[in-house]
Design an enzyme around this catalytic site. Structure first.
Site, mmCIF file in Angstrom:
data_model
loop_
_atom_site.group_PDB
_atom_site.id
_atom_site.type_symbol
_atom_site.label_atom_id
_atom_site.label_comp_id
_atom_site.label_asym_id
_atom_site.label_seq_id
_atom_site.Cartn_x
_atom_site.Cartn_y
_atom_site.Cartn_z
ATOM 1 N N LYS A 1 0.824 -1.321 0.154
ATOM 2 C CA LYS A 1 0.001 0.197 0.065
ATOM 3 C C LYS A 1 0.988 1.232 0.013
ATOM 4 C CE LYS A 1 -3.182 2.978 0.319
ATOM 5 N NZ LYS A 1 -4.073 3.121 -0.572
ATOM 6 N N CYS B 1 -3.762 10.807 0.957
ATOM 7 C CA CYS B 1 -3.175 9.659 0.768
ATOM 8 C C CYS B 1 -1.607 9.957 0.294
ATOM 9 C CB CYS B 1 -3.703 8.672 -0.175
ATOM 10 S SG CYS B 1 -5.336 8.556 0.426
HETATM 11 N N1 SAJ Z 1 -1.804 14.637 -8.955
HETATM 12 C C1 SAJ Z 1 -0.846 15.609 -9.993
HETATM 13 N N2 SAJ Z 1 -0.400 14.854 -11.241
HETATM 14 C C2 SAJ Z 1 -0.854 13.797 -11.612
HETATM 15 C C3 SAJ Z 1 -1.942 13.165 -10.743
HETATM 16 C C4 SAJ Z 1 -2.212 13.638 -9.448
HETATM 17 O O1 SAJ Z 1 -0.531 16.750 -9.680
HETATM 18 O O2 SAJ Z 1 -0.431 13.382 -12.848
HETATM 19 C C5 SAJ Z 1 -1.965 15.305 -7.769
HETATM 20 C C6 SAJ Z 1 -3.585 15.406 -7.571
HETATM 21 O O3 SAJ Z 1 -4.014 16.563 -8.172
HETATM 22 C C7 SAJ Z 1 -3.699 15.425 -6.244
HETATM 23 C C8 SAJ Z 1 -2.653 14.371 -5.941
HETATM 24 O O4 SAJ Z 1 -1.728 14.221 -6.813
HETATM 25 O O5 SAJ Z 1 -3.546 16.503 -5.641
HETATM 26 C C9 SAJ Z 1 -3.277 12.932 -5.558
HETATM 27 O O6 SAJ Z 1 -4.219 12.568 -6.426
HETATM 28 P P1 SAJ Z 1 -4.442 10.888 -7.064
HETATM 29 O O7 SAJ Z 1 -5.578 11.213 -8.088
HETATM 30 O O8 SAJ Z 1 -3.221 10.897 -7.637
HETATM 31 O O9 SAJ Z 1 -4.632 10.306 -5.956
HETATM 32 P P2 SAJ Z 1 -5.560 10.147 -4.706
HETATM 33 O O10 SAJ Z 1 -4.956 10.765 -3.428
HETATM 34 O O11 SAJ Z 1 -7.011 10.647 -4.716
HETATM 35 O O12 SAJ Z 1 -5.975 8.586 -4.658
HETATM 36 C C10 SAJ Z 1 -4.647 7.768 -4.321
HETATM 37 C C11 SAJ Z 1 -4.562 6.367 -5.301
HETATM 38 N N3 SAJ Z 1 -3.367 5.872 -5.157
HETATM 39 C C12 SAJ Z 1 -2.795 5.490 -6.589
HETATM 40 O O13 SAJ Z 1 -3.189 5.902 -7.596
HETATM 41 C C13 SAJ Z 1 -1.411 4.802 -6.518
HETATM 42 C C14 SAJ Z 1 -5.922 5.645 -4.760
HETATM 43 O O14 SAJ Z 1 -5.750 4.540 -5.824
HETATM 44 C C15 SAJ Z 1 -5.511 5.284 -3.422
HETATM 45 O O15 SAJ Z 1 -6.584 4.544 -3.123
HETATM 46 C C16 SAJ Z 1 -5.663 6.548 -2.680
HETATM 47 O O16 SAJ Z 1 -4.662 7.128 -3.084
HETATM 48 C C17 SAJ Z 1 -5.526 6.168 -1.105
HETATM 49 O O17 SAJ Z 1 -6.625 6.219 -0.407
HETATM 50 O O18 SAJ Z 1 -4.496 5.668 -0.643
#
Ligand code: SAJ
Length: 426
Positions: free
Chosen positions: A214, A268
């Site tokens: 995780k 997360c």
């Molecule tokens: N972000 C960027 N650029 C990107 C992707 C995301 O700047 O290309 C930013 C987003 O705007 C946000 C942050 O990163 O601020 C996180 O967003 P996210 O969509 O990557 O992830 P979370 O936090 O919404 O969800 C993550 C997911 N983990 C992965 O993709 C490895 C989800 O599957 C998990 O269940 C979740 O964390 C968790 O609960 O751990």
């Protein structure tokens, strides 16, 4: 194969616990959800939800109406307990496991021989083993897997949640799951539980590996976003369009760069890598640096806004989006909230904050001088500088004409098509 489950308890009815509880109830199983938040308990018992997530309201309403989901303040006996409570960071970036400790104390009195306890909360390696020890201390009349092995009265496993906010209801069922048992029997029993509602594959392993899987998933994403964010700062210095550089680099068959933004938020990705750093600080150097790069991005955005604002006598700055990412109402660890807070506290200009998914400013920003909350149209009418912080669908309808003659700082590359036709003073 053991009998199917007829009653399951979910401890913690937040972002993970509530969709999990409602999904299990939708499979015809009696679910008792437990939460210390009275408002959440009362809303859920009326068939309502306490946060926005696509399709969750319908799922919860159906589960409550059919009588399969009930919310309570304290646990009652059940066959399985799923612990889905928050594991935040302390001020010095260490894991705060106090909610898990409280959940353990609340379920201990109602545990019965034959029960399964599954921890879903993101946790440092070793937490599931510690949970077993804590339960054993509270219930010396029962045997636990860390001492009794395969013959234990209570089965204990770790099964991390992996669902993406915005797609939770779908991903809860479709995603593969990793199940780490304290023993093989514990993992097999937890597998039976998850098979009642998961369509994806369930992979069985030991609890420590599952805990690290995780943390690895989110640290991997954080490192990759840090690469994109660092690249955006490099491009800024070199006067090159980062979005185009990424688009073209990604035409290589083995390159897949993520998108830069105003920083990394949410509960997360911005949190979990610290759990690894805390366990092995001397080794986790890249993971630590990625955190620093991503945490530094909001300051870079503020510096850019400050630079542009200096050209105006009384600059008016529209900040579009406050949530941590697109199309959710979740403001936890949001870089957009930090950026708005910094502009206001440094008095860089008058700030007009826009967030279509909430009704008023969050406590962290409310009541501050020089900050107003309004809709996107009104904010853009008044602004000298428009800062796009979140790529909400709601901002797609902004037209090039609304951005005309404004300084536009698009931290997500969301308006690239519009900016091509807007005359942008630089
Ligand atoms: N972000 C960027 N650029 C990107 C992707 C995301 O700047 O290309 C930013 C987003 O705007 C946000 C942050 O990163 O601020 C996180 O967003 P996210 O969509 O990557 O992830 P979370 O936090 O919404 O969800 C993550 C997911 N983990 C992965 O993709 C490895 C989800 O599957 C998990 O269940 C979740 O964390 C968790 O609960 O751990």
């Amino acid at each position: 194969m053991r009998h199917q489950f007829s009653k399951i308890s979910v401890i913690g009815l937040g972002y993970i616990g509530l969709p999990t509880a409602a999904t299990i109830a939708s499979r015809g199983i009696e679910v008792v959800g437990v939460d210390v938040n009275d408002r959440a308990v009362s809303l859920i018992n009326q068939g309502h939800v306490h946060f926005i997530e696509p399709d969750l309201d319908m799922l919860v309403r159906a589960a409550v109406t059919t009588g399969r989901l009930r919310a309570l303040a304290k646990p009652e006996p059940a066959e399985a307990f799923i612990v889905a409570v928050p594991t935040p960071l302390t001020a010095d970036k260490r894991p705060d496991l106090s909610y898990i400790d409280a959940a353990v104390r609340s379920i201990a009195p109602v545990l019965e021989a034959g029960n399964l306890v599954v921890l879903e909360s993101t946790s440092p390696v070793g937490t599931t083993a510690q949970l077993a020890k804590s339960l054993a201390e509270l219930r010396p009349d029962l045997s636990f897997p860390h001492e009794a092995g395969e013959r234990s009265d209570i089965r204990i496993a770790y099964c991390p949640e992996r669902i993406l906010p915005g797609r939770m209801v779908l991903e809860l069922v479709e995603n593969d799951r990793i199940i780490g048992g304290l023993t093989a029997t514990c993992a097999a029993r937890a597998n039976e539980l998850y098979k009642t509602f998961v369509k994806g594959s369930c992979f069985l392993t030991d609890a420590s590996s599952a805990e690290l899987v995780k943390l690895t998933e989110n640290a991997y994403r954080d490192v990759n976003i840090a690469f994109a964010n660092e690249l955006s700062m490099i491009c800024d210095r070199l006067g090159v369009d980062v979005w185009r550089v990424i688009e073209l680099s990604n035409r290589h068959p083995r390159v897949n760069i993520l998108q830069p933004g105003p920083g990394v938020g949410g509960h997360c990705i911005a949190v979990d890598p610290w759990f690894i750093v805390d366990s092995v600080p001397e080794v986790a150097r890249l993971i630590r640096t990625a955190r620093d790069v991503n945490d530094g991005k909001p300051h870079q955005v503020v510096a850019k806004i400050r630079r542009h604002a200096e050209r105006f006598k009384d600059p008016v700055i529209a900040c579009l989006g406050l949530s941590y990412k697109a199309n959710v109402d979740d403001l936890r660890e949001s870089p957009a909230v930090d950026i708005v807070g910094q502009i206001v506290s440094e008095r860089i200009g008058k700030v007009l904050a826009v967030e279509p998914h909430i009704e008023s400013l969050p406590p962290a920003l409310a009541g501050q001088d020089g900050l107003e909350f309004m809709d996107v149209r009104a904010a853009l009418e008044k602004a000298d500088i428009a800062v796009l912080l979140v790529d909400h669908n709601a901002f797609r309808s902004v037209e090039a004409a609304q951005l005309l003659n404004k300084i536009v700082i698009d931290t997500r590359g969301f308006w690239r098509d519009r900016l091509a036709v807007v005359e942008r003073p630089n």
